[in-house]
Scaffold this motif. Structure first.
Motif, PDB file in Angstrom:
ATOM      1  N   ALA A   4      10.570  -6.195 -27.488  1.00  0.00           N
ATOM      2  CA  ALA A   4      10.104  -6.336 -26.194  1.00  0.00           C
ATOM      3  C   ALA A   4       9.486  -4.936 -25.768  1.00  0.00           C
ATOM      4  CB  ALA A   4      11.667  -6.298 -25.210  1.00  0.00           C
ATOM      5  N   HIS A   5       9.747  -3.695 -26.534  1.00  0.00           N
ATOM      6  CA  HIS A   5       9.107  -2.574 -26.213  1.00  0.00           C
ATOM      7  C   HIS A   5       7.434  -2.567 -26.936  1.00  0.00           C
ATOM      8  CE1 HIS A   5      12.976  -0.260 -26.161  1.00  0.00           C
ATOM      9  NE2 HIS A   5      12.884  -1.049 -24.946  1.00  0.00           N
ATOM     10  N   LEU A   6       7.210  -3.489 -27.726  1.00  0.00           N
ATOM     11  CA  LEU A   6       5.844  -3.521 -28.570  1.00  0.00           C
ATOM     12  C   LEU A   6       4.848  -3.365 -27.419  1.00  0.00           C
ATOM     13  CD1 LEU A   6       4.809  -3.224 -31.320  1.00  0.00           C
ATOM     14  CD2 LEU A   6       4.642  -5.880 -31.472  1.00  0.00           C
ATOM     15  N   PRO A   7       4.531  -4.245 -26.646  1.00  0.00           N
ATOM     16  CA  PRO A   7       3.501  -4.303 -25.735  1.00  0.00           C
ATOM     17  C   PRO A   7       3.115  -2.830 -24.942  1.00  0.00           C
ATOM     18  CG  PRO A   7       4.713  -6.245 -25.399  1.00  0.00           C
ATOM     19  CD  PRO A   7       5.589  -5.275 -26.308  1.00  0.00           C
ATOM     20  N   GLY A  65       1.083   9.981 -28.195  1.00  0.00           N
ATOM     21  CA  GLY A  65       0.587   8.819 -28.468  1.00  0.00           C
ATOM     22  C   GLY A  65       0.865   8.226 -30.043  1.00  0.00           C
ATOM     23  N   ALA A  66       0.817   9.131 -30.874  1.00  0.00           N
ATOM     24  CA  ALA A  66       1.303   8.549 -32.119  1.00  0.00           C
ATOM     25  C   ALA A  66       2.918   8.207 -32.259  1.00  0.00           C
ATOM     26  CB  ALA A  66       1.174   9.726 -33.333  1.00  0.00           C
ATOM     27  N   ALA A  67       3.708   8.960 -31.486  1.00  0.00           N
ATOM     28  CA  ALA A  67       5.097   8.629 -31.497  1.00  0.00           C
ATOM     29  C   ALA A  67       5.461   7.301 -30.923  1.00  0.00           C
ATOM     30  CB  ALA A  67       5.777   9.804 -30.908  1.00  0.00           C
ATOM     31  N   LEU A  68       4.570   7.062 -29.745  1.00  0.00           N
ATOM     32  CA  LEU A  68       4.682   5.807 -29.070  1.00  0.00           C
ATOM     33  C   LEU A  68       4.392   4.589 -30.044  1.00  0.00           C
ATOM     34  CD1 LEU A  68       3.506   6.701 -25.698  1.00  0.00           C
ATOM     35  CD2 LEU A  68       5.624   5.415 -25.943  1.00  0.00           C
ATOM     36  N   PRO A  74      12.888   6.616 -31.831  1.00  0.00           N
ATOM     37  CA  PRO A  74      13.610   5.812 -31.012  1.00  0.00           C
ATOM     38  C   PRO A  74      13.217   5.860 -29.438  1.00  0.00           C
ATOM     39  CG  PRO A  74      14.978   7.631 -31.994  1.00  0.00           C
ATOM     40  CD  PRO A  74      13.411   7.853 -32.493  1.00  0.00           C
ATOM     41  N   ALA A  75      13.176   4.726 -28.713  1.00  0.00           N
ATOM     42  CA  ALA A  75      12.754   4.568 -27.653  1.00  0.00           C
ATOM     43  C   ALA A  75      12.933   5.632 -26.575  1.00  0.00           C
ATOM     44  CB  ALA A  75      13.087   3.288 -27.043  1.00  0.00           C
ATOM     45  N   LEU A 127      12.107   3.487 -20.663  1.00  0.00           N
ATOM     46  CA  LEU A 127      12.476   3.699 -22.153  1.00  0.00           C
ATOM     47  C   LEU A 127      13.764   4.386 -22.297  1.00  0.00           C
ATOM     48  CD1 LEU A 127       8.882   3.915 -23.769  1.00  0.00           C
ATOM     49  CD2 LEU A 127      10.449   2.066 -23.735  1.00  0.00           C
ATOM     50  N   VAL A 128      13.725   5.290 -21.338  1.00  0.00           N
ATOM     51  CA  VAL A 128      14.875   6.501 -21.375  1.00  0.00           C
ATOM     52  C   VAL A 128      16.231   5.693 -21.197  1.00  0.00           C
ATOM     53  CG1 VAL A 128      15.735   8.561 -20.454  1.00  0.00           C
ATOM     54  CG2 VAL A 128      13.492   8.816 -21.333  1.00  0.00           C
TER      55      VAL A 128
END
Length: 139
Positions: A4-7, A65-68, A74-75, A127-128
């Motif tokens: 669900a977080h992918l997009p 950006g890379a971490a996302l 982790p989200a 996300l948090v």
């Protein structure tokens, strides 16, 4: 990374990564303009030279950006970074003259670009908060 977080993570991560890569070689007037706007919102940034500020901002955006985009980060952790970036951009919007209509939060034509960055703050907080509420019953 939750499916669900992918997009959210891919779209925002790619955008921020591209933004950071675009700032890698800022110098001269471009770096000064970027630095000048930032100093207007956060006066303590005046201690940094414009080119150094642009480099640090570039590195920060590339890392975020890379971490996302990295599925193993982790989200809640990337959410904190995104929340910090979003809060900084909202502060820039609120403190830069000419970005808002007088006595209002509504953006002027010049302020629309910065006002739109409020979505980064909302996405980061989502996300948090999802990390804190994971596995708990919904309201």
């Amino acid at each position: 990374m939750k499916l669900a977080h992918l997009p959210l993570r891919v779209s925002i991560g790619a955008f921020i990564l591209n933004s950071g890569l675009g700032k890698r070689n800022l110098e001269g007037g471009a770096a000064e303009g970027l630095h000048g706007m930032a100093v207007g919102a956060v006066p303590q940034l005046s201690r940094l030279e414009p080119a150094r500020f642009a480099k640090l901002l570039s590195y920060t955006e590339v890392a975020l950006g890379a971490a996302l985009l990295a599925p193993f980060v982790p989200a809640p952790l990337v959410g904190l970074g995104l929340t910090a970036l979003g809060a900084g951009l909202v502060q820039l919007y609120l403190k830069t003259p000419g970005m808002r209509e007088a006595g209002s939060l509504r953006p002027t034509q010049q302020g629309i670009g910065l006002a739109k960055d409020s979505w980064l703050l909302g996405a980061g907080l989502t996300l948090v908060l999802e990390g804190f509420t994971h596995g708990r019953r919904s309201l």
